[in-house]
Write an enzyme that holds these catalytic residues in place. Structure first.
Site, PDB file in Angstrom:
ATOM      1  N   ASP A  61      28.863  64.526  11.705  1.00  0.00           N
ATOM      2  CA  ASP A  61      29.471  64.471  13.039  1.00  0.00           C
ATOM      3  C   ASP A  61      28.664  65.417  13.918  1.00  0.00           C
ATOM      4  O   ASP A  61      28.829  66.625  13.852  1.00  0.00           O
ATOM      5  CB  ASP A  61      30.940  64.902  12.962  1.00  0.00           C
ATOM      6  N   VAL A  62      27.773  64.843  14.729  1.00  0.00           N
ATOM      7  CA  VAL A  62      26.842  65.693  15.484  1.00  0.00           C
ATOM      8  C   VAL A  62      27.508  66.415  16.648  1.00  0.00           C
ATOM      9  O   VAL A  62      26.860  67.222  17.330  1.00  0.00           O
ATOM     10  CB  VAL A  62      25.625  64.883  15.980  1.00  0.00           C
ATOM     11  N   ASN A  88      21.177  59.531  20.179  1.00  0.00           N
ATOM     12  CA  ASN A  88      21.833  58.288  20.558  1.00  0.00           C
ATOM     13  C   ASN A  88      23.350  58.318  20.410  1.00  0.00           C
ATOM     14  O   ASN A  88      24.050  57.559  21.081  1.00  0.00           O
ATOM     15  CB  ASN A  88      21.253  57.147  19.708  1.00  0.00           C
ATOM     16  N   SER A 140      22.616  56.501  30.208  1.00  0.00           N
ATOM     17  CA  SER A 140      23.226  55.239  30.643  1.00  0.00           C
ATOM     18  C   SER A 140      22.937  55.078  32.131  1.00  0.00           C
ATOM     19  O   SER A 140      22.751  56.070  32.848  1.00  0.00           O
ATOM     20  CB  SER A 140      24.745  55.265  30.422  1.00  0.00           C
ATOM     21  N   TYR A 153      32.657  59.615  30.866  1.00  0.00           N
ATOM     22  CA  TYR A 153      31.450  59.060  30.268  1.00  0.00           C
ATOM     23  C   TYR A 153      30.261  59.227  31.210  1.00  0.00           C
ATOM     24  O   TYR A 153      29.180  59.666  30.802  1.00  0.00           O
ATOM     25  CB  TYR A 153      31.685  57.581  29.948  1.00  0.00           C
ATOM     26  N   ALA A 155      29.869  61.397  33.544  1.00  0.00           N
ATOM     27  CA  ALA A 155      29.521  62.816  33.648  1.00  0.00           C
ATOM     28  C   ALA A 155      28.639  63.265  32.492  1.00  0.00           C
ATOM     29  O   ALA A 155      27.664  64.000  32.680  1.00  0.00           O
ATOM     30  CB  ALA A 155      30.794  63.664  33.716  1.00  0.00           C
ATOM     31  N   LYS A 157      26.683  61.360  30.641  1.00  0.00           N
ATOM     32  CA  LYS A 157      25.383  60.690  30.692  1.00  0.00           C
ATOM     33  C   LYS A 157      24.518  61.259  31.815  1.00  0.00           C
ATOM     34  O   LYS A 157      23.288  61.308  31.703  1.00  0.00           O
ATOM     35  CB  LYS A 157      25.574  59.184  30.837  1.00  0.00           C
ATOM     36  N   ILE A 186      24.642  46.372  27.649  1.00  0.00           N
ATOM     37  CA  ILE A 186      24.008  45.996  26.388  1.00  0.00           C
ATOM     38  C   ILE A 186      25.081  45.430  25.445  1.00  0.00           C
ATOM     39  O   ILE A 186      26.184  45.965  25.360  1.00  0.00           O
ATOM     40  CB  ILE A 186      23.319  47.206  25.724  1.00  0.00           C
TER      41      ILE A 186
END
Length: 244
Positions: A61-62, A88, A140, A153, A155, A157, A186
């Site tokens: 879990d990074v 990623n 993104s 999300y 913020a 990215k 995508i």
């Protein structure tokens, strides 16, 4: 000539999976990282191993600094070096801004943004002495222009883009390239909850008239790793023209 090594976080599914496949098939040692998607990660490992490609698999879990460090240490233990780091791993939980809980905000920041800091900081312990390396951060298009219903999300990215540009300036003298890819729409699991009408609308709003494929992003990552020696601090938005 020794094979180069690529570490790709969140590479059991979607964009990360496509990147892992393309790099492995282009003669890289590849470390497949997963957190919850053990079945998908094992299937990917089995598929690439049957092709006699040099891949390893590691659960981490990074968003947790200790596990991020363990992932990098494992990669070094297996392959002695990290030539390409692809940050990623990420999540998306669309909702109104007023419905974002404090817990969701913290999870989004730690998974999407802090993870990039943790893994990169550890990887640089090995890249800096070698005075070489490519760091590719997956942002993104919403990090560029923002998306309603995905404020948290967007913020994270956008934060990745700022980190990419700043770190590129800092690491340039050490011959380490830092770039970001900002994908558009995508075809991944993140779109599973969208209706067909919404998908058709997104396709119509894209000048190239199609939804992107994970392979589109993988090709961009490989280009940066293989042909991008004089490219750093840049954001390549592979979005079919959705954002221009």
């Amino acid at each position: 000539m020794n094979k180069k090594t690529a570490l790709i976080t969140g590479s059991s599914r979607g964009i990360g999976r496509a990147i892992a496949i393309l790099f492995a098939r282009n003669n890289y040692n590849v470390v497949i990282n997963y957190n919850k998607s053990e079945k998908e990660a094992q299937e990917l490992y089995d598929m690439l191993s049957k092709e006699n490609l040099n891949v390893k698999i590691f659960k981490a879990d990074v968003s947790n600094v200790q596990e991020a460090n363990a992932l990098v240490n494992y990669t070094i233990g297996q392959f002695e070096n990290i030539d390409v780091l692809v940050n990623n791993a990420g999540i998306s939980k669309p909702c109104l801004f007023t419905d974002i809980s404090y817990e969701q905000w913290d999870e989004m920041i730690s998974t999407n943004l802090s993870s990039v800091f943790y893994v990169t900081k550890k990887a640089l312990q090995y890249m800096l002495p070698n005075q070489s390396g490519h760091i590719i951060n997956i942002s993104s298009m919403w990090g560029l222009v923002g998306s309603s219903f995905e404020v948290d999300y967007s913020a994270t990215k956008a934060g990745i883009i700022g980190m990419t540009k700043a770190l590129a300036k800092e690491l340039g003298p050490s011959n380490i390239n830092v770039n970001a890819i900002a994908p558009g729409v995508i075809q991944t699991d993140m779109l599973n909850d969208l209706s067909q009408d919404t998908m058709d609308m997104l396709k119509e709003e894209t000048p190239l008239m199609r939804i992107g494929k994970p392979e589109d992003i993988a090709k961009c990552a490989l280009f940066l790793a293989e042909q991008g020696d004089f490219i750093t601090g840049q954001v390549i938005s592979s979005n079919g023209g959705f954002v221009i």
